[in-house]
Each structure stands twice: as structure tokens, then as C-alpha cells.
Write a protein that holds these residues in place. Structure first.
Motif, PDB file in Angstrom:
ATOM      1  N   MET A   2       0.976  -1.205  -0.159  1.00 63.25           N
ATOM      2  CA  MET A   2      -0.067  -0.274  -0.086  1.00 63.25           C
ATOM      3  C   MET A   2       1.237   1.196  -0.077  1.00 63.25           C
ATOM      4  O   MET A   2       1.566   1.177   0.684  1.00 63.25           O
ATOM      5  CB  MET A   2      -0.624  -0.014   1.201  1.00 63.25           C
TER       6      MET A   2
ATOM      7  N   ILE B  30      -4.523  -1.271  -5.608  1.00 66.37           N
ATOM      8  CA  ILE B  30      -4.882  -2.160  -4.956  1.00 66.37           C
ATOM      9  C   ILE B  30      -6.492  -2.459  -5.842  1.00 66.37           C
ATOM     10  O   ILE B  30      -6.480  -3.491  -5.835  1.00 66.37           O
ATOM     11  CB  ILE B  30      -5.360  -2.324  -3.369  1.00 66.37           C
TER      12      ILE B  30
ATOM     13  N   ILE C 265      -7.583  -2.734   3.951  1.00 65.91           N
ATOM     14  CA  ILE C 265      -7.281  -3.732   2.592  1.00 65.91           C
ATOM     15  C   ILE C 265      -8.289  -4.653   2.525  1.00 65.91           C
ATOM     16  O   ILE C 265      -8.938  -5.271   0.946  1.00 65.91           O
ATOM     17  CB  ILE C 265      -6.190  -4.123   3.480  1.00 65.91           C
TER      18      ILE C 265
ATOM     19  N   SER D 120       2.188  -3.046   4.782  1.00 62.35           N
ATOM     20  CA  SER D 120       0.735  -2.526   4.888  1.00 62.35           C
ATOM     21  C   SER D 120       0.275  -3.690   5.841  1.00 62.35           C
ATOM     22  O   SER D 120      -1.014  -2.800   6.341  1.00 62.35           O
ATOM     23  CB  SER D 120       0.218  -3.339   3.390  1.00 62.35           C
TER      24      SER D 120
ATOM     25  N   MET E  18       1.139  -9.123   0.095  1.00 65.46           N
ATOM     26  CA  MET E  18       1.154  -7.049   0.832  1.00 65.46           C
ATOM     27  C   MET E  18       2.460  -6.961   1.842  1.00 65.46           C
ATOM     28  O   MET E  18       2.337  -7.250   2.579  1.00 65.46           O
ATOM     29  CB  MET E  18       0.013  -6.738   0.998  1.00 65.46           C
TER      30      MET E  18
END
Length: 252
Positions: A138, A150, A172, A165, A162
């Protein structure tokens, strides 16, 4: 004189490459990535070596160390976590070395996403489910490219790994649920391969709450995708009816 950029792996010193271990054990000057490295890896730096924690250094200070070592003719072991091809920021250091005419070499290492998959004891690809793995993060202090949004990545339905993040786990999970569905398997591996490794499994619907309950806010890998679920199809690789170059029954 040479600067060696060394990927130290995810944390377990036994997951370092033989080359990385050899170079580290002969270090006279070592710049290492502070809290990102496990104590077991840091302990491998020779006691008599000059040691510099890069967490306390900016690019100018790093370059000064390299320049001084070059003037003394002493190699520098620049120890990074994981593998240098991912989020290592070696490019800017290399630019400075080239300006100074200092030679350098990059030594790869095992990435934390690989150690996390090992902790989960499964593949990140699954026949007829996903044959693609996306490594991403991210945006934070370091922005991401326009194509790295994303939502665009989630449209692929690939397995997502990921980095950096975990502090945005709730956001997320909420975003990915729109594309993968709330029951899509999700996992978080904290300190993959370290002695205090922790594995959290769940779905996009509940993984955020589980992470919050365990107070995990950094140094964790997020993995999301239907490949983490039970196998619905098997690889053809070991199918007795499948013929390939090494099991064709022909003689060359």
C-alpha cells in the motif's frame, strides 16, 4: 575494494545463502538494517567488525562510510533484510557508488513472502484457481505507481502478497472483499522464520479483527487469494497420464 549488497533472508540465519554467510563472516565493515534483521543474523557479524545501523543513517551518511572504506581499501558488507530486488532502496546507494567509482555486487536472498508461504505450508499458486502471484504494498511515505492501485490489482484475482502494509489491514480487507468476496482466504505471517513467528489465518471478513486482537502492527506479510483454500484441482505434473520432457517414455 567493493561494496556487497547482501540479502540476508527473512530472519532465520539458516535461510541465508552460503555466499551471504561467507561474506558476512569475513566482514571488516558492516552496515546493517537495524530492527529489520533478526538478532540471530546480526549476531553473525564478526565482533571485531565496524558496525553501523542504517536505521540511524541517511544517504549522505551511508555514502560517507562507503567513501571512507574505499580510501582505506576495505570491503563493506551492506546487509539488507529479505531479498534486494524488493523494497531495498539499493538504487540510490548504487548511484552514489558509481559517482565515486566504487565497485559493488548484489547478493540475492530469500524473500519474506517465500518464508511466509513456507510458514503456511502451501503453494501460492493452485491449478485452475490462480497461477499468478502479485507482490505489492500500500502507498505510504513512498508512493506507488498509478498501475499499482490495489483495486486494479484485485481485478486480476491473483494471489496477493502485501509488504509493509499490515497497519492498514482493515482497509485492505474491506477493499479486497469487493473483488475476491468476504469469504476469500487470507493470512498474515508475523516475523516469518523468526523464533517468535506467528501465523494468523482467516478470511477477508475476519482477518482484520484477528490481527488487531494480536496487536500486530508491523513486520508482517499479508497473503490473500483463493489459492490459500483447499485444492479443487491437482497439478498435471505428477499425473501418471501426463507426459513431459522428462517422462515421455522416449529415448534421446
Amino acid at each position: 575494494m567493493k561494496v556487497y549488497f547482501i540479502g540476508s533472508g527473512p530472519g532465520d540465519p539458516e535461510l541465508m545463502t552460503r555466499k551471504a554467510e561467507r561474506l558476512l563472516k569475513q566482514a571488516r565493515i558492516c552496515v546493517y538494517a537495524g530492527s529489520l534483521l533478526s538478532p540471530a543474523v546480526v549476531a553473525m557479524i564478526p565482533e571485531e567488525a565496524e558496525k553501523y545501523d542504517s536505521a540511524r543513517l541517511d544517504l549522505k551518511a551511508l555514502t560517507a562510510i562507503y567513501k571512507d572504506a574505499g580510501e582505506r581499501g576495505v570491503d563493506v558488507m551492506r546487509l539488507h533484510s529479505g531479498d534486494l530486488s524488493l523494497y531495498s532502496a539499493i538504487g540510490e546507494q548504487i548511484d552514489e557508488l558509481e559517482k565515486l567509482g566504487i565497485d559493488y555486487e548484489v547478493v540475492p536472498g530469500v524473500s519474506s513472502f517465500q518464508a511466509a508461504a513456507a510458514a503456511l505450508r502451501q503453494e501460492l499458486t493452485l491449478p485452475e484457481v490462480s497461477q499468478t502471484v502479485i507482490l505489492t504494498r500500500m502507498p505510504g511515505e513512498t508512493p506507488v505507481g498509478e498501475g499499482d492501485d490495489i483495486r486494479k490489482l484485485a481485478e486480476t484475482k491473483a494471489t496477493l502478497c502485501m509488504f509493509l502494509s499490515i497497519h492498514r489491514m482493515g482497509e485492505i480487507a474491506g477493499t479486497l472483499s469487493e473483488f475476491y468476496g468476504p469469504q476469500c482466504p487470507a493470512a498474515v505471517v508475523y516475523h516469518a522464520s523468526w523464533p517468535d513467528q506467528r501465523v494468523i489465518r482467516g478470511t477477508l471478513a475476519d482477518i482484520s479483527g484477528k490481527v488487531e486482537a494480536m496487536n500486530i502492527t508491523k513486520t508482517a506479510m499479508i497473503i490473500v487469494g483463493w489459492a490459500l483454500g483447499p485444492a479443487s484441482a491437482r497439478s498435471k505434473l505428477y499425473d501418471g497420464a501426463f507426459s513431459h520432457g522428462y517422462r515421455s517414455g522416449t529415448k534421446g
